[in-house]
Design an enzyme around this catalytic site. Structure first.
Site, short mmCIF file in Angstrom:
data_model
loop_
_atom_site.label_atom_id
_atom_site.label_comp_id
_atom_site.label_asym_id
_atom_site.label_seq_id
_atom_site.Cartn_x
_atom_site.Cartn_y
_atom_site.Cartn_z
N PHE A 1 -1.30 4.89 2.91
CA PHE A 1 -0.93 6.15 2.27
C PHE A 1 -2.20 6.95 1.94
O PHE A 1 -3.20 6.37 1.50
CB PHE A 1 -0.11 5.87 1.00
CG PHE A 1 0.47 7.11 0.41
CD1 PHE A 1 1.59 7.71 0.97
CD2 PHE A 1 -0.11 7.72 -0.68
CE1 PHE A 1 2.12 8.87 0.45
CE2 PHE A 1 0.41 8.89 -1.21
CZ PHE A 1 1.53 9.47 -0.64
N ARG B 1 12.40 10.50 8.08
CA ARG B 1 12.42 9.25 7.30
C ARG B 1 13.70 9.23 6.46
O ARG B 1 13.94 10.13 5.66
CB ARG B 1 11.17 9.22 6.40
CG ARG B 1 10.91 7.88 5.77
CD ARG B 1 9.64 7.90 4.96
NE ARG B 1 9.79 8.71 3.75
CZ ARG B 1 8.94 8.68 2.71
NH1 ARG B 1 7.87 7.91 2.77
NH2 ARG B 1 9.15 9.43 1.65
N TYR C 1 8.65 6.22 -9.73
CA TYR C 1 9.61 7.33 -9.51
C TYR C 1 10.41 7.16 -8.23
O TYR C 1 11.29 7.95 -7.94
CB TYR C 1 8.89 8.69 -9.50
CG TYR C 1 7.60 8.74 -8.69
CD1 TYR C 1 7.63 8.81 -7.31
CD2 TYR C 1 6.37 8.68 -9.32
CE1 TYR C 1 6.46 8.83 -6.57
CE2 TYR C 1 5.19 8.71 -8.60
CZ TYR C 1 5.24 8.78 -7.22
OH TYR C 1 4.08 8.80 -6.50
N LYS C 2 10.10 6.10 -7.43
CA LYS C 2 10.89 5.87 -6.21
C LYS C 2 12.03 4.92 -6.55
O LYS C 2 12.99 5.31 -7.20
CB LYS C 2 9.99 5.31 -5.12
CG LYS C 2 8.81 6.20 -4.74
CD LYS C 2 8.05 5.57 -3.59
CE LYS C 2 6.70 6.20 -3.35
NZ LYS C 2 6.75 7.60 -2.92
N ASP D 1 -0.54 -2.31 -2.65
CA ASP D 1 0.16 -1.10 -3.11
C ASP D 1 1.66 -1.37 -2.92
O ASP D 1 2.12 -1.56 -1.79
CB ASP D 1 -0.31 0.10 -2.28
CG ASP D 1 0.36 1.40 -2.74
OD1 ASP D 1 1.50 1.34 -3.24
OD2 ASP D 1 -0.24 2.47 -2.57
#
Ligand code: PLP
Length: 430
Positions: free
Chosen positions: A139, A390, A241-242, A216
């Protein structure tokens, strides 16, 4: 990690998806969330909970309580309740989602800031080792933070070449390891393809080379079982937040293996990491334990939202979430194979269930325009460069009929080429 038998999915009619929903032991959790109404003529299908998770109803109530009673009436006296929240919530994440015994996980700051703190501490702890390793498809924030640290210190950043659809090559990792490597930083689940890395095996390889391992967990915490203690991982970071459903900008978490904690010193010397904080002493002296990785005043309201999100996941159970995640994504792949391949789509995620997290990525040369057309048709997923769609059917809320309906709308868009009126220019990131 659970092993899930590969199910052979044959029927492509909607009734089959309905029968899967009817037998779903997690179906009741959908009502625990605030979601767009299902009564609309074409209800919204949300397949982007892996970017921003939905709002739990309990969070609305709990935040109202914290704001109204604890802040409103309790004022500064409520710090007695709030002060331990980052560690308590960290322990909750540790126990239910990431396989960490108490005292090793802390909710604080953002993923980016936590990466900076842990990577810097790892370098400082190993003076003879000056190389950081990550993969060229990690990322962006991970790569940028490592670039920044190596630029500031005159160290080396070694990038492993990675297949953006299939994930990390362990051979390439082995070739990058050596006696000069201080730390390897990798994503457990790749943000674009969803490729799932073999945490225990990779951690073992890194340790054999004498380096530390940082994971991560942004795309894996809450979606796949994570076993940090059992795999011997040294450090980890992740966002909330995911899959943790704690809301936009909610605080992140970090993990440091117990034996390492007091050997490390992080670079942001804030007063919340200080021993005897309210002595207001002249010199920074980090408190023993995980709280030395705190910086300043914690985000209380955000941390309350993290705790509520984790409680719901704990009730659902990470093994059951994983089982459903595999079933949803393999169903999605099955439908894509049948309906979308003839229209120029190609799977851009690992096909093997054991090598995939909870989202699926599809390649199409017109993915940007197709994603815009899909949003117009009431299906929210996201676009990722280059040319990829995605789709994240998050197990705690997504139904099999949502997957069927989303793929059906996608098939119609592709068949009728109804995306061709969309601008080809990429205008914003969703
Ligand atoms: C793998 C990964 N790491 C880090 C981040 C973001 O970090 P931050 O929460 O600091 O924005 C994301 C965000 O999507 C991510 O997917």
């Amino acid at each position: 990690m659970v092993t899930v038998d590969r199910v052979v999915w044959i029927p492509a009619d909607r009734a089959y998806a309905e029968s899967l929903d009817a037998g779903d032991p997690l179906a009741k959790f959908r009502d625990c969330f605030v979601l767009p109404s299902d009564d609309a003529s074409e209800p919204l299908i949300y397949l982007d909970g892996n970017s921003l998770g939905p709002l739990p109803r309990a969070t609305v109530e709990q935040i109202a309580h914290v704001v109204g009673s604890q802040w409103g009436a309790g004022l500064v006296r409520s710090w007695n309740t709030w002060i331990d929240l980052p560690r308590q919530t960290g322990d909750l994440i540790g126990a239910h989602l990431i396989g960490a015994a108490p005292g090793q996980t802390l909710v604080c700051d953002s993923t980016t800031v936590n990466l900076f703190k842990l990577v810097s501490a790892a370098l400082d702890a190993q003076p003879g080792r000056t190389v950081l390793v990550t993969d060229d498809d990690n990322f962006p924030t991970d790569r940028y933070v490592l670039q920044g640290i190596t630029a500031q210190r005159g160290c080396e950043l070694r990038l492993i070449r990675t297949d953006m659809d299939l994930g990390l090559s362990e051979d390439a990792l082995l070739a990058a390891l050596g006696p000069d490597v201080a730390l390897v930083c990798l994503s457990h689940v790749a943000y674009r393809s969803g490729a799932l890395a073999a945490m225990a095996r990779i951690t073992g390889l890194v340790h054999e080379a004498g380096a530390l391992m940082l994971w991560d967990l942004c795309h894996s915490a809450g979606s796949v079982p994570v076993e940090l203690d059992a795999s011997g991982a040294d450090m980890a970071v992740g966002c909330s937040y995911k899959y943790l459903n704690a809301g936009p900008g909610s605080p992140a978490f970090l993990y440091v293996r117990a034996e390492l904690t007091d050997l490390l010193r992080q670079p942001v010397w804030g007063w919340f990491g200080q021993a005897d904080q309210f002595a207001m002493g002249p010199v920074y002296d980090p408190v023993p334990g995980i709280e030395r990785f705190a910086t300043g005043t914690p985000q209380v309201i955000g941390t309350v939202a993290v705790a509520e999100g984790v409680r719901l996941l704990a009730e659902a159970g990470i093994e059951r979430l994983r089982t459903k995640g595999v079933a949803l994504t393999s169903y999605l792949i099955h439908l894509a194979d049948h309906w979308l391949d003839p229209h120029g789509f190609r799977l851009a995620s690992p096909r093997a269930d054991a090598r995939r997290g909870s989202h699926v990525t599809l390649y199409h040369p017109d993915a940007w325009r197709i994603n815009q057309a899909l949003i117009r048709a009431g299906v929210v997923g996201d676009y990722r460069t280059p040319d990829r769609l995605r789709l994240g059917p998050v197990p705690i809320v997504t139904r099999f009929t949502d997957v069927w309906d989303a793929l059906d709308r996608l098939r119609q868009i592709a068949e009728h080429r109804s995306y061709e009126d969309q601008p080809a220019e990429r205008t914003r990131v969703t």
